[in-house]
Enzyme design. Structure first.
Site, mmCIF file in Angstrom:
data_model
loop_
_atom_site.group_PDB
_atom_site.id
_atom_site.type_symbol
_atom_site.label_atom_id
_atom_site.label_comp_id
_atom_site.label_asym_id
_atom_site.label_seq_id
_atom_site.Cartn_x
_atom_site.Cartn_y
_atom_site.Cartn_z
ATOM 1 C CG HIS A 1 1.463 -13.575 6.147
ATOM 2 N ND1 HIS A 1 1.831 -13.234 4.858
ATOM 3 C CD2 HIS A 1 2.310 -14.551 6.542
ATOM 4 C CE1 HIS A 1 2.875 -13.967 4.502
ATOM 5 N NE2 HIS A 1 3.185 -14.775 5.504
ATOM 6 C CG ASN B 1 -1.895 -8.429 4.994
ATOM 7 O OD1 ASN B 1 -2.615 -8.737 4.042
ATOM 8 N ND2 ASN B 1 -0.720 -9.007 5.209
ATOM 9 C CB ILE C 1 -0.922 -0.016 1.247
ATOM 10 C CG1 ILE C 1 -1.893 -1.199 1.178
ATOM 11 C CG2 ILE C 1 -1.668 1.303 1.394
ATOM 12 C CD1 ILE C 1 -2.886 -1.175 0.026
ATOM 13 C CG ASP D 1 3.982 -10.390 4.866
ATOM 14 O OD1 ASP D 1 2.794 -10.067 4.664
ATOM 15 O OD2 ASP D 1 4.633 -11.091 4.079
#
Ligand code: GAR
Length: 193
Positions: free
Chosen positions: A104, A102, A88, A145
């Site tokens: 993961h 997010n 982003i 991440d």
């Protein structure tokens, strides 16, 4: 009622679970689905639920205000990345502090970073003979991440598992927890605003 924007690049099974969860929920609704892939199945899922969807290219995301203006005009409160594989950009991060999360498909900080997504994560976990894998839901920052972890859940990796069966277990965990965790994050926004 808070408004959610979902970014997804692929099948969108998590996107659908979130859409369903908030369909009859007064706390929030999914306002829009955005994707960088014209052929992504998530677009069909959005259509089935009469959710507005938008496809964008690299230039529109990184070198223009098209997407940030769209999010602003639609008064989006929370951005949810559900299988979205691009970073982003900084302008959107600045607009949504602690408002972009997010999911993961592994226990971060393990098996994260550039190139670690979807099936590749599960193949690496199996190759390393890990005993556990799991899911991580986290706030995002400008790197892949990273960002504060909100929630993790574990599952056992059996000796008989391959990347495919592990992916199924992980998807089940994601579907079970992600919508509820999104709701918890939204409730905290509510408390602050
Ligand atoms: C999910 O397993 C998600 O954790 C993963 O992509 C899959 C999307 O599935 N995300 C990443 O790997 C991000 N690094 P879905 O399209 O069926 O929701």
């Amino acid at each position: 009622m808070k408004k959610i924007a979902i970014f997804a690049s692929g099948s969108g099974s998590n996107a659908q679970k979130i859409i369903e969860y908030f369909n009859e929920n007064p706390v929030a609704k999914v306002d829009i689905v955005l994707t960088n892939k014209r052929e992504a199945f998530v677009l069909e899922r959005a259509r089935n639920f009469h959710i507005t969807s938008v496809t964008f290219n690299r230039d529109e995301l990184y070198n223009s205000d098209v997407i940030s203006n769209l999010l602003c005009d639609r008064q989006i409160d929370l951005i949810v990345l559900a299988g979205f594989l691009w970073l982003i950009p900084a302008n959107i991060l600045r607009m949504f502090p602690n408002r972009i999360i997010n999911i993961h498909p592994a226990l971060l900080p393990g098996y994260g970073g550039r190139g670690m997504y979807g099936q590749l994560v599960h193949e690496a976990v199996i190759a390393n003979r890990e005993i556990f894998s799991g899911i991580t839901i986290h706030y995002i920052n400008e790197r892949y991440d990273e960002g504060d972890v909100i929630f993790q859940a574990k599952c056992k990796v059996e000796i008989t598992d391959d990347a495919h069966s592990l992916a199924e277990k992980i998807h089940a965990l994601e579907h079970m927890h992600f919508p509820r965790v999104v709701e918890e994050v939204i409730m905290k926004l509510d408390a602050k605003s």
